[in-house]
Design a protein around this motif. Structure first.
Motif, PDB file in Angstrom:
ATOM      1  N   TRP A 122      -4.437   1.016  -6.933  1.00  0.00           N
ATOM      2  CA  TRP A 122      -3.381   1.754  -6.248  1.00  0.00           C
ATOM      3  C   TRP A 122      -3.591   1.702  -4.731  1.00  0.00           C
ATOM      4  O   TRP A 122      -2.640   1.483  -3.971  1.00  0.00           O
ATOM      5  N   GLU A 123      -4.830   1.910  -4.326  1.00  0.00           N
ATOM      6  CA  GLU A 123      -5.124   1.942  -2.892  1.00  0.00           C
ATOM      7  C   GLU A 123      -4.900   0.579  -2.253  1.00  0.00           C
ATOM      8  O   GLU A 123      -4.398   0.481  -1.128  1.00  0.00           O
ATOM      9  N   ALA A 124      -5.256  -0.488  -2.971  1.00  0.00           N
ATOM     10  CA  ALA A 124      -5.033  -1.836  -2.450  1.00  0.00           C
ATOM     11  C   ALA A 124      -3.547  -2.114  -2.275  1.00  0.00           C
ATOM     12  O   ALA A 124      -3.113  -2.699  -1.278  1.00  0.00           O
ATOM     13  N   ALA A 125      -2.739  -1.697  -3.283  1.00  0.00           N
ATOM     14  CA  ALA A 125      -1.290  -1.900  -3.195  1.00  0.00           C
ATOM     15  C   ALA A 125      -0.712  -1.088  -2.044  1.00  0.00           C
ATOM     16  O   ALA A 125       0.175  -1.556  -1.314  1.00  0.00           O
ATOM     17  N   ARG A 126      -1.223   0.122  -1.865  1.00  0.00           N
ATOM     18  CA  ARG A 126      -0.742   0.965  -0.773  1.00  0.00           C
ATOM     19  C   ARG A 126      -1.097   0.348   0.579  1.00  0.00           C
ATOM     20  O   ARG A 126      -0.328   0.404   1.536  1.00  0.00           O
ATOM     21  N   ALA A 127      -2.282  -0.281   0.651  1.00  0.00           N
ATOM     22  CA  ALA A 127      -2.715  -0.922   1.896  1.00  0.00           C
ATOM     23  C   ALA A 127      -1.827  -2.107   2.254  1.00  0.00           C
ATOM     24  O   ALA A 127      -1.686  -2.456   3.438  1.00  0.00           O
ATOM     25  N   LEU A 128      -1.221  -2.706   1.238  1.00  0.00           N
ATOM     26  CA  LEU A 128      -0.301  -3.825   1.473  1.00  0.00           C
ATOM     27  C   LEU A 128       1.097  -3.354   1.856  1.00  0.00           C
ATOM     28  O   LEU A 128       1.990  -4.165   2.080  1.00  0.00           O
ATOM     29  N   GLY A 129       1.280  -2.043   1.903  1.00  0.00           N
ATOM     30  CA  GLY A 129       2.565  -1.498   2.306  1.00  0.00           C
ATOM     31  C   GLY A 129       3.510  -1.206   1.157  1.00  0.00           C
ATOM     32  O   GLY A 129       4.691  -0.929   1.384  1.00  0.00           O
ATOM     33  N   PHE A 130       3.030  -1.266  -0.075  1.00  0.00           N
ATOM     34  CA  PHE A 130       3.883  -0.987  -1.228  1.00  0.00           C
ATOM     35  C   PHE A 130       4.095   0.520  -1.377  1.00  0.00           C
ATOM     36  O   PHE A 130       3.149   1.304  -1.271  1.00  0.00           O
ATOM     37  N   GLY A 131       5.344   0.907  -1.651  1.00  0.00           N
ATOM     38  CA  GLY A 131       5.634   2.280  -2.028  1.00  0.00           C
ATOM     39  C   GLY A 131       5.317   2.480  -3.498  1.00  0.00           C
ATOM     40  O   GLY A 131       4.877   1.557  -4.191  1.00  0.00           O
TER      41      GLY A 131
END
Length: 226
Positions: A122-131
């Motif tokens: 989740w944190e990696a996806a959030r770091a990529l700018g994903f909502g």
């Protein structure tokens, strides 16, 4: 007195049982597909950071899971027409009822699968700018679905057996057809033995495939961990 078994009447009535099996298969496929779709939506609701969506998902799941499937079927068949003014056919009532029933249980499978994804993903996806929606779509669900497959297989088998509930509203699935034949021929033992064999012939290969799939996924998981 020794009971005299006689399966001869099934030679000419067998096609009726096969037609019942065909109707069972159609109901099974429709309810499974719709139930998986409903379950995915409700499973995501149950995992959502939104309190309102979690409440909707929880109310749906707990309501369906804590009432008997037979009661739900009868309610859809008899009560829904009163509320809507439209008479529903046994096929429609059985499809809707079993879809909702399956959706509640698969929702919990989805919720557990989503919860099993590590926080780092989740944190990696959030770091990529994903909502949240894109995190779920591109990162979480693709991984979680693989882990859910064995549970979905087991649920599919349970649903196949639950289709027999439709016999109570005179839908022409396998059990209802068998009941009609048994009453006409006065041979319930032979008729229901044939039903048992038909269900076994269909579900045993499915069950075996699920076990093989679980083992294969388990080996892949252990390799990834190593």
């Amino acid at each position: 007195m020794t009971y005299q078994w006689d399966f001869a009447f099934l030679l000419h009535l067998g096609p009726l049982l096969l037609k019942g099996l065909e109707n069972t298969a159609k109901l099974w496929v429709v309810a499974l597909c719709c139930g998986l779709a409903i379950g995915m939506v409700m499973g995501i609701f149950r995992s959502s950071p939104s309190r309102a969506l979690r409440l909707i998902g929880t109310v749906y799941v707990e309501t369906i899971r804590n009432t008997p499937g037979l009661v739900q079927l009868i309610w859809v068949f008899y009560a829904l027409p009163i509320l809507t003014g439209m008479q529903s056919s046994p096929w429609f009532a059985a499809s809707v009822s079993l879809s909702l029933y399956t959706g509640a249980y698969t929702a919990e499978i989805y919720r557990a699968g989503i919860a099993s994804i590590e926080l780092g993903q989740w944190e990696a996806a959030r770091a990529l700018g994903f909502g949240y929606v894109n995190q779920m779509r591109y990162v979480v669900l693709p991984q979680a679905l693989i882990r859910m497959i064995p549970a979905f297989g087991n649920r599919a088998i349970e649903l196949a057996k639950a289709t027999t509930l439709a016999s109570t509203i005179a839908f022409g699935e396998l059990l209802y057809t068998a009941k009609t034949i048994a009453e006409d021929q006065l041979r319930p033992l032979e008729t229901y033995t044939a039903v048992t064999l038909l269900f076994t012939a269909v579900l045993l290969p499915v069950s075996y495939a699920i076990v093989r799939l679980e083992k294969r996924l388990g080996k892949k998981g252990s390799l990834h961990r190593d």
